[in-house]
Design a protein around this motif. Structure first.
Motif, PDB file in Angstrom:
ATOM      1  N   VAL A 151       0.843  -1.193   0.000  1.00  0.00           N
ATOM      2  CA  VAL A 151       0.000   0.000   0.000  1.00  0.00           C
ATOM      3  C   VAL A 151       0.880   1.245   0.000  1.00  0.00           C
ATOM      4  O   VAL A 151       0.645   2.208  -0.747  1.00  0.00           O
ATOM      5  CB  VAL A 151      -0.941   0.015   1.218  1.00  0.00           C
ATOM      6  N   MET A 152       1.893   1.222   0.832  1.00  0.00           N
ATOM      7  CA  MET A 152       2.820   2.344   0.944  1.00  0.00           C
ATOM      8  C   MET A 152       3.507   2.626  -0.394  1.00  0.00           C
ATOM      9  O   MET A 152       3.596   3.775  -0.844  1.00  0.00           O
ATOM     10  CB  MET A 152       3.861   2.010   2.018  1.00  0.00           C
ATOM     11  N   LEU A 153       3.964   1.569  -1.040  1.00  0.00           N
ATOM     12  CA  LEU A 153       4.700   1.718  -2.292  1.00  0.00           C
ATOM     13  C   LEU A 153       3.778   2.178  -3.423  1.00  0.00           C
ATOM     14  O   LEU A 153       4.133   3.070  -4.207  1.00  0.00           O
ATOM     15  CB  LEU A 153       5.359   0.387  -2.658  1.00  0.00           C
ATOM     16  N   PHE A 154       2.586   1.595  -3.510  1.00  0.00           N
ATOM     17  CA  PHE A 154       1.636   2.024  -4.533  1.00  0.00           C
ATOM     18  C   PHE A 154       1.210   3.477  -4.303  1.00  0.00           C
ATOM     19  O   PHE A 154       1.127   4.274  -5.242  1.00  0.00           O
ATOM     20  CB  PHE A 154       0.396   1.123  -4.523  1.00  0.00           C
ATOM     21  N   MET A 155       0.927   3.814  -3.044  1.00  0.00           N
ATOM     22  CA  MET A 155       0.438   5.154  -2.743  1.00  0.00           C
ATOM     23  C   MET A 155       1.515   6.202  -2.990  1.00  0.00           C
ATOM     24  O   MET A 155       1.225   7.312  -3.464  1.00  0.00           O
ATOM     25  CB  MET A 155      -0.032   5.207  -1.286  1.00  0.00           C
ATOM     26  N   ALA A 310      -1.604   5.760   9.029  1.00  0.00           N
ATOM     27  CA  ALA A 310      -2.505   5.611   7.878  1.00  0.00           C
ATOM     28  C   ALA A 310      -3.778   6.427   8.061  1.00  0.00           C
ATOM     29  O   ALA A 310      -4.244   7.095   7.136  1.00  0.00           O
ATOM     30  CB  ALA A 310      -2.846   4.142   7.654  1.00  0.00           C
ATOM     31  N   GLU A 311      -4.348   6.385   9.268  1.00  0.00           N
ATOM     32  CA  GLU A 311      -5.586   7.124   9.500  1.00  0.00           C
ATOM     33  C   GLU A 311      -5.366   8.623   9.356  1.00  0.00           C
ATOM     34  O   GLU A 311      -6.206   9.342   8.800  1.00  0.00           O
ATOM     35  CB  GLU A 311      -6.153   6.817  10.886  1.00  0.00           C
ATOM     36  N   PHE A 337       4.863   7.413   5.177  1.00  0.00           N
ATOM     37  CA  PHE A 337       5.872   6.884   4.265  1.00  0.00           C
ATOM     38  C   PHE A 337       7.264   6.788   4.890  1.00  0.00           C
ATOM     39  O   PHE A 337       8.226   6.441   4.198  1.00  0.00           O
ATOM     40  CB  PHE A 337       5.957   7.758   3.007  1.00  0.00           C
ATOM     41  N   SER A 338       7.384   7.077   6.184  1.00  0.00           N
ATOM     42  CA  SER A 338       8.708   7.082   6.824  1.00  0.00           C
ATOM     43  C   SER A 338       9.435   5.748   6.763  1.00  0.00           C
ATOM     44  O   SER A 338      10.682   5.730   6.736  1.00  0.00           O
ATOM     45  CB  SER A 338       8.587   7.560   8.277  1.00  0.00           C
TER      46      SER A 338
END
Length: 385
Positions: A151-155, A310-311, A337-338
């Motif tokens: 999710v992090m990488l796609f976002m 995330a929230e 994203f840290s």
């Protein structure tokens, strides 16, 4: 354009190309534009010629275009060929003119690449780089929410592409999982720029009939026509929570009023104090303002609580008041994203973030489970098609 862009969802490699479903206008057509080949061009085989591409199979068909998988004889790479039929009476869909014109100027690793344009008397063909799948299909193959690292990488890639087009004063206006393409390595690219617009200065008004309903922000649902990059940020926020949660967050409605009620049930109903100018929006009605208190996103979308920060990022993107939404550039440095390597922020625009060492997709839970059952758990399980 309506709420459903295409009767059939784009297939793998489709470049989001079959999701037009939009009206057409007469237009003299697009001039051929040469794009720099990804690899060395073979001598004697020109750009702009139909004979330079071999059609392999049909991928999908929309209202105004059909998309084929093909191979380029110029550089021997797979391509997606989006073919428009030029009707004598109807002419070329204006969205095709807009898409081609904008993509000529957009060169970024997270924007789908337009290789070539071919025009004949009967057809206009856009030649795109071939992508293996889209985010909608990826999520369908991995139900229940994606692995947090992925999710992090796609976002990060989604926001990176958005930040780039917003710096160019371009609004996408149709962000949704079907229009986010993914390569076999995990590269994510924004596609389908048929509804995109270059934002003029000074500002002008735009249509409120943009963005598929589930991803349309409340200000546009209320008839706002003076939106900016905040329009895309809302849509990206919806996609973000959908990746985490595993299902669309504002889904199952049949019109703008029901869509607003779905949003108010989560965010609470705004007022003039929290949203200056709310009552002046064209579709605002006092009866829409019912007593509903905002809820924490994680109370409804429980998986948000399992991913640090995330929230908070979702809340900054999904703010009813458009000017309160975080920008794509600021979102890229959000604490969510840290865990990613800081080198990602130094990667040149034309280069994929996956070129940074150790940055790659991780296997989804269902992939790991399937591989374990088959008794051959390995890195190859990260393949998703």
């Amino acid at each position: 354009m309506g709420d459903v862009l295409c009767a059939s969802a784009p297939g793998p490699g489709c470049c989001g190309c079959c999701s037009e479903g939009r009206g057409s206008q007469r237009n003299p057509g697009l001039q051929h534009v040469e794009a720099a080949p990804a690899v060395e061009q073979r001598p004697g085989i020109p750009f702009g010629a139909a004979t330079s591409y071999v059609y392999l199979e049909k991928l999908c068909e929309g209202s105004y275009a059909t998309v084929y998988k093909g191979i380029s004889r110029i550089n021997r790479q797979l391509v997606a060929l989006k073919v428009f039929s030029l009707e004598v009476e109807e002419g070329l869909p204006f969205t095709a003119i807009r898409e081609g014109s904008l993509l000529r100027c957009l060169k970024h690793a997270n924007i789908v690449l337009l290789h070539d344009i071919i025009q004949t008397k009967e057809t206009l063909t856009f030649v795109f780089e071939y992508m293996h799948t889209d985010l909608a299909q990826y999520m369908a193959q991995h139900p229940g929410g994606l692995q947090s690292h992925n999710v992090m990488l796609f976002m990060f890639q989604l926001l990176r592409g958005l930040a780039y087009i917003h710096r160019q004063h371009i609004l996408h206006r149709d962000l949704k999982p079907q229009n986010l393409l993914i390569s076999c390595l995990g590269e994510l690219k924004l596609a389908d720029f048929g509804l995109a617009r270059a934002k003029s200065i000074p500002s002008q008004t735009y249509s409120s009939e943009v963005v598929t309903l589930w991803y349309r922000p409340p200000d546009v649902l209320l008839g706002a026509t003076e939106y900016s990059s905040d329009l895309d940020i809302w849509s990206a926020g919806c996609v973000f929570v959908e990746m985490v949660q595993g299902q669309p967050i504002f889904a199952g409605t049949s019109g703008a009023l029901e869509q607003l009620e779905k949003i108010w049930a989560v965010l609470g109903v705004p007022n003039e104090d929290t949203w200056p100018g709310l009552s002046k929006l064209p579709n605002y009605k006092p009866e829409l303002v019912v007593s509903r208190r905002p809820q924490r996103l994680r109370m409804i979308y429980d998986r948000l609580s399992r991913v640090p920060a995330a929230e908070d990022l979702a809340s900054r993107m999904l703010t009813a008041f458009p000017r309160g939404r975080i920008s794509a550039q600021d979102a890229l440095v959000h604490p969510f994203f840290s865990p990613l390597p800081p080198q990602l922020h130094q990667v040149p625009a034309g280069q994929s973030v996956l070129t940074v060492p150790a940055v790659r997709l991780q296997p989804e839970i269902c992939d790991l489970f399937a591989s374990y059952q088959k008794g051959h758990l390995s890195r190859s399980s990260s393949k998703f098609w």
